[in-house]
Enzyme design. Structure first.
Site, PDB file in Angstrom:
ATOM      1  N   ASP A   1       0.826  -0.919   0.086  1.00 52.51           N
ATOM      2  CA  ASP A   1      -0.031  -0.017   0.160  1.00 52.51           C
ATOM      3  C   ASP A   1       0.981   1.422   0.056  1.00 52.51           C
ATOM      4  O   ASP A   1       1.881   1.336   0.777  1.00 52.51           O
ATOM      5  CB  ASP A   1      -1.006  -0.025   1.104  1.00 52.51           C
ATOM      6  CG  ASP A   1      -0.373   0.104   2.691  1.00 52.51           C
ATOM      7  OD1 ASP A   1      -0.168   1.140   3.170  1.00 52.51           O
ATOM      8  OD2 ASP A   1       0.183  -1.239   3.103  1.00 52.51           O
TER       9      ASP A   1
ATOM     10  N   GLU B   1      -8.358   4.895  11.854  1.00 52.82           N
ATOM     11  CA  GLU B   1      -7.483   5.048  12.819  1.00 52.82           C
ATOM     12  C   GLU B   1      -7.451   6.355  13.675  1.00 52.82           C
ATOM     13  O   GLU B   1      -7.979   7.249  13.078  1.00 52.82           O
ATOM     14  CB  GLU B   1      -6.080   4.557  12.362  1.00 52.82           C
ATOM     15  CG  GLU B   1      -5.636   5.515  11.221  1.00 52.82           C
ATOM     16  CD  GLU B   1      -4.270   5.004  10.655  1.00 52.82           C
ATOM     17  OE1 GLU B   1      -3.282   5.146  11.429  1.00 52.82           O
ATOM     18  OE2 GLU B   1      -4.165   4.612   9.432  1.00 52.82           O
TER      19      GLU B   1
END
Length: 261
Positions: free
Chosen positions: A61, A148
Site C-alpha cells: 500500500d 485509525e
C-alpha cells in the site's frame, strides 16, 4: 555463490542480508517464497503466533511518499495487489494517486483506492470527496476506508464510538451504492478496540506489526494483513508497507473473480 547457495537463499523463509540484500544494511533481511515474491524488510521482526512469509499472496500500500515507482519491477518482484491512497478528509487528495492508479493498471496489478478518514468532517462530505477523485472503474478492487486515530494538528478530535461508527457507516454505505462493492475496513489495534469494530459484519484489513492477527485481534476474520511499514520491494524507493492476503493462491483468484467485475 554456488548453485546450492543460491537455491538456499531462495527457499529459506528468512535469509540473512548476505544472501542478496546486504547492500540494504546489516539489519535488513530478504524474504524468500520459493519461486514467488522476493521482498525485504529493513527492520525485520521476530514473529509470534505465525509468519507473514508463509503466505503466498503479497501486496503493497502506497501514497505520495513512495515517489516514482517502477511498476514493471514491482510486478516482476511478485506483488499481487496494491492499495493506493486517494483522499483524506473532505479536501485533500494525494497528488500521486491518479498517476499511480494509471501506472499500476498498465502493469496489470490489481489495485484499489483508500481514504484516510477524518473526524472533523461528516461521513457524507468525505464520501462525496472520495467519489469526486476516484473513478468508478470495472476491474478495480473494493474501496478502502482507513479508520485509525489521527495525529493531525488540524483535527485532534477523538469522538465517542457511537459517532465514529455512525459517520463511518454513512461513508461506506454511500461508497457501496456508488461503486457497487462494499468497502474494506482498514484499522489498527487501538482503534479497533476503542470502537468495538469487531461488531461490524464487514471485510477487514488489519494492521499488526508485532504479532499474528489471530493473537492481536482474536476471533476477527480478515482478508488482508499489513505486517510491516519497513518493507523493501524492487521498483519502490525506500520503505513501503507490505501486506498479505489471508488465503492461498486459489482463494486469491476466487476473491479477485468475485470483485473485479
Amino acid at each position: 555463490m554456488n548453485i546450492l547457495g543460491k537455491f538456499l537463499c531462495v527457499v529459506l523463509l528468512v535469509s540473512l542480508a548476505a544472501c542478496g540484500g546486504g547492500r540494504r544494511g546489516p539489519s535488513a533481511v530478504t524474504v524468500g517464497y520459493g519461486a514467488g515474491p522476493q521482498f525485504g524488510d529493513s527492520q525485520p521482526h521476530a514473529w509470534v503466533g505465525g509468519h507473514p512469509y508463509d503466505h503466498p499472496v503479497h501486496g503493497i500500500d502506497i501514497s505520495r511518499y513512495q515517489g516514482n515507482i517502477d511498476w514493471g519491477r514491482v510486478r516482476g518482484s511478485g506483488v499481487s495487489f496494491a492499495f493506493i491512497k486517494a483522499t483524506e478528509g473532505a479536501d485533500h487528495a494525494d497528488p500521486n494517486f491518479r498517476r499511480y492508479w494509471y501506472e499500476a493498471g498498465q502493469a496489470r496489478i490489481p489495485r484499489g483506492a483508500y481514504h484516510y478518514f477524518y473526524f472533523c468532517r461528516s461521513g457524507a462530505q468525505q464520501a462525496a470527496w472520495f467519489i469526486a477523485n476516484v473513478p468508478r472503474e470495472r476491474g478495480a478492487m473494493p474501496p478502502v476506508i482507513d479508520l485509525e486515530w489521527t495525529a493531525s494538528k488540524t483535527c485532534p478530535r477523538r469522538p465517542p464510538s457511537d459517532e465514529v461508527l455512525r459517520e463511518a457507516k454513512i461513508f461506506k454505505d454511500i461508497l457501496h451504492r456508488h461503486y457497487g462493492q462494499r468497502p474494506i475496513i482498514y484499522t489498527t489495534v487501538d482503534f479497533y478496540r476503542d470502537n468495538n469494530l469487531g461488531s461490524w459484519p464487514e471485510e477487514f484489513w488489519l494492521r499488526s506489526v508485532a504479532g499474528h492477527p489471530r493473537i492481536v485481534y482474536p476471533g476477527q476474520p480478515y482478508s488482508f494483513w499489513q505486517y510491516t511499514g519497513t518493507g523493501i520491494v524492487p521498483g519502490v524507493q525506500g520503505n513501503v508497507d507490505l501486506n498479505v492476503f489471508a488465503g492461498g493462491a486459489k482463494q486469491w483468484r476466487l476473491w479477485l473473480s468475485r470483485r473485479l467485475q
